[in-house]
Write an enzyme that holds these catalytic residues in place. Structure first.
Site, PDB file in Angstrom:
ATOM      1  CB  THR A   1      49.551  60.399 115.803  1.00  0.00           C
ATOM      2  OG1 THR A   1      48.435  59.640 116.271  1.00  0.00           O
ATOM      3  CG2 THR A   1      50.113  61.227 116.922  1.00  0.00           C
TER       4      THR A   1
ATOM      5  CG  LEU B   1      42.306  54.803 108.513  1.00  0.00           C
ATOM      6  CD1 LEU B   1      40.905  55.214 108.060  1.00  0.00           C
ATOM      7  CD2 LEU B   1      42.515  55.184 109.971  1.00  0.00           C
TER       8      LEU B   1
ATOM      9  N   PRO C   1      52.210  72.193 123.117  1.00  0.00           N
ATOM     10  CG  PRO C   1      54.132  73.203 124.006  1.00  0.00           C
ATOM     11  CD  PRO C   1      53.012  72.236 124.341  1.00  0.00           C
TER      12      PRO C   1
ATOM     13  CB  SER D   1      36.612  50.953  95.548  1.00  0.00           C
ATOM     14  OG  SER D   1      35.219  50.818  95.418  1.00  0.00           O
TER      15      SER D   1
ATOM     16  CE  LYS E   1      47.444  70.265 115.733  1.00  0.00           C
ATOM     17  NZ  LYS E   1      47.100  68.866 115.434  1.00  0.00           N
TER      18      LYS E   1
ATOM     19  CB  VAL F   1      37.343  62.490 109.413  1.00  0.00           C
ATOM     20  CG1 VAL F   1      35.888  62.875 109.454  1.00  0.00           C
ATOM     21  CG2 VAL F   1      37.512  60.984 109.540  1.00  0.00           C
TER      22      VAL F   1
ATOM     23  CB  VAL G   1      40.010  44.888  95.332  1.00  0.00           C
ATOM     24  CG1 VAL G   1      40.580  43.539  95.730  1.00  0.00           C
ATOM     25  CG2 VAL G   1      41.056  45.725  94.614  1.00  0.00           C
TER      26      VAL G   1
ATOM     27  N   GLY H   1      42.713  54.855  97.544  1.00  0.00           N
ATOM     28  CA  GLY H   1      43.058  56.226  97.154  1.00  0.00           C
ATOM     29  C   GLY H   1      42.612  57.264  98.180  1.00  0.00           C
TER      30      GLY H   1
END
Ligand SMILES: Cc1cc2nc3c(=O)[nH]c(=O)nc-3n(C[C@H](O)[C@H](O)[C@H](O)COP(=O)(O)OP(=O)(O)OC[C@H]3O[C@@H](n4cnc5c(N)ncnc54)[C@H](O)[C@@H]3O)c2cc1C
Length: 535
Positions: A366, A355, A120, A61, A100, A69, A207, A34
């Site tokens: 990105t 990740l 840019p 969990s 941004k 971050v 899990v 999550g």
């Protein structure tokens, strides 16, 4: 004529939704994790599948926190919110978000006049100046003494320099494809709330185990709380742990450690003044770089570094010195990063997002784009009922190309650096672990040839568009030495910088002060599709 759009992927609000039934065999989807990846994926899947009767559950969990971050985005995040019909005026204040315009790179090059440059985000106005930029850059690479630093050619650089928001008023027709900064924890909470409103189910559970069926696909996951959950499709959003894609399915991982040395980070917040910048600043430090991200409530700061060259304590001290926070009682957070990607993001009945699927260090912010693209592309395959082996191959090939193209763009920041102050920077400049595409691009540049066709044809273009490649090479000052430059010919010197300055100065005046804009975020309006060409 070479024609290049500024962006490779066009956003179409109609995708991810059709009236066809869900593919047979896809009735229940279980997302494990999550964090931002879990909730963004849940919302993207929910938009297409809940009305088709598919049940989507997110399992998180209670003891493993999110990474917390990841506070800067590319312009594609705007497409994410637009596709979900979520207004900026709603989500931005809830997440302390700011606009941004792009990223300022400070101290990466020591070449005189190129110590700082701006990458840019594109604007329709750039249609009017991009051609001149490319022309001057190519002439300077070929030895003409012409102005070719990117900052004077792009409106976003000017807006950022004047702390203006990339939001044009109703009567000014030039759209800017802007990104955002936001508080990562608040964004997670906001997306969580939205996903529940849209029918996603939520369950707490840690899990401990995944069972595979006889074909090697995931049959169920079991939790410490004593539950066993089954599903037709599993989405691994468990972060660097890669619970399903790695630990259960043992999907091979391709490390990018030989290309990109950074593997750790330390983060410290700092107060923000009244006037809020509209850019991320990336400052090169001794063994990596520091980010400075403006939110409405604070700056998010961090130092991304290589543990091979610098200890965690030294990195924290250097960051505190950089921020003027040596004596401040603000705690620092230390993080480890695993850089690379899995070979198969979609493996059997498991999709890895975030990740868990891989990570490229956050220099160009990105990661959320990878999440969005992976989940949205997967929905397209689901929508078509395209779920076989060959579809998986195509899907994985596309995601892998995006990873490789992005990696090569990030590598270019390091490969073109000219710092001599530490072994870290010297090793980066000397690093020969480059893809063949990157080698070709550098040779074309050094030979004074256009790099546009090569970017278009190669994997490089899957990561970044042509104008970004020109911006980085020119911004880092990859030109013949000043002394070697000659006077330009009349044809080379045909564009007037004064005209460009005047055009951008006049245009800039139409955009509001950033802080003021954040106080009055207007409702969405029909946005024209952004396409910028040069030829
Ligand atoms: C230093 C740094 C800077 C970054 N900066 C940027 C940036 O500027 N822009 C950007 O786009 N991205 C950035 N990122 C990446 C960004 O933070 C992540 O891509 C994003 O937060 C998504 O993370 P995630 O959801 O994949 O993982 P996480 O946030 O780690 O979430 C993992 C989830 O899995 C759950 N989980 C773990 N184990 C179990 C278990 N056993 N059982 C059940 N659940 C479990 C956890 O509870 C958690 O909910 C940065 C990353 C780092 C490291």
């Amino acid at each position: 004529m070479t024609t290049a759009t500024l962006f490779n992927f066009s956003y179409d609000p109609a995708t991810g939704r059709n009236s066809l039934p869900a593919p047979p065999g896809v009735r229940r989807i279980l997302i494990v994790g999550g964090g931002t990846a879990g909730w963004m994926t849940a919302l993207i899947l929910a938009r297409s599948l809940i009305e088709k009767g598919v049940e989507i559950t997110l399992l998180e969990s209670p003891i493993v926190p999110i990474i917390g971050v990841g506070e800067g985005s590319t312009p594609w995040l705007r497409g994410f919110f637009d596709s979900l019909a979520i207004e900026e005026s709603e989500w931005m204040p809830a997440c302390h978000a700011t606009y941004k315009c792009g990223i300022t790179f400070d101290g990466w090059s020591t070449r005189p006049g190129f110590e700082r440059y701006f990458h840019p985000f594109a604007s329709m106005l750039d249609n009017l100046t991009l051609k001149q930029f490319i022309h001057n850059v190519e002439a300077r690479v070929n030895g003409a003494n012409l102005y070719a630093h990117p900052d004077r050619f792009f409106i976003a650089a000017r807006l950022a320099a004047e702390r203006r928001a990339p939001k044009s008023p109703e009567n000014f027709p030039f759209d800017i494809w802007h990104g955002y900064h936001f508080d990562a924890v608040l964004l997670g909470q906001y997306l969580h709330k939205k996903a529940l409103e849209r029918g996603v189910r939520y369950q707490n559970g840690h899990v401990t185990h995944a069972s595979l069926d006889e074909s090697g696909a995931i049959a169920s996951v079991s939790t410490r709380e004593g539950e066993t959950l089954t599903a037709d499709l599993f989405v691994d959003c468990s972060g660097f742990a890669g619970l399903l894609i790695d630990q259960a399915l043992r999907t091979p991982f391709v490390s990018f450690a030989s290309n990109l040395f950074n593997d750790a980070a330390v983060a410290i917040p700092s107060p923000i003044p009244d006037s809020i910048p509209s850019d991320t600043v990336s400052t090169a430090l001794r063994h990596g770089w520091a980010w400075k991200i403006p939110l409405t409530s604070r700056f998010g700061n961090g130092y991304v570094y290589s543990s091979r060259f610098c200890s965690a304590d030294d990195a924290e001290t250097e960051l505190r010195q950089h921020l003027g926070l040596m004596d401040a009682d603000v705690p620092a957070r230390h993080l480890k990063m695993k850089i690379g990607r899995v070979t198969r993001h979609w493996n059997k009945n498991c999709l890895a997002v975030g990740l868990a699927q891989g990570f490229i260090e956050p220099l160009e912010a990105t990661a959320l784009l990878f999440i969005q693209q992976t989940a949205a592309r997967f929905v397209e395959f689901l929508e078509r009922g395209d779920l076989g082996e060959e579809a998986q191959e195509r899907f994985n090939h596309g995601v892998n190309e995006h990873f490789e193209g992005t990696r090569d763009y990030i590598v270019t920041h390091y490969k073109t650096n000219t710092r001599q102050d530490t072994e870290y920077w010297r090793a980066n400049a000397a690093n020969l672990n480059l893809s063949d595409d990157l080698k070709t691009l550098y040779s074309l540049w050094m030979a004074g040839k256009s790099i546009a066709p090569a970017v278009g044809e190669q994997v490089l273009g899957k990561g970044y568009p042509v104008f970004s490649w020109y911006s980085i090479m020119a911004g880092m000052g990859i030109f013949p030495d000043r002394e070697a430059l000659r006077a330009p010919t009349a044809s080379e010197a045909r564009f007037s910088l004064e005209e460009i300055d005047n055009l951008l100065k006049r245009s800039c005046a139409n955009y509001p002060d950033h802080r003021q804009a954040l106080g009055h975020i207007p409702p969405r309006r029909a946005e024209p599709t952004l396409q910028v060409y040069f030829g």
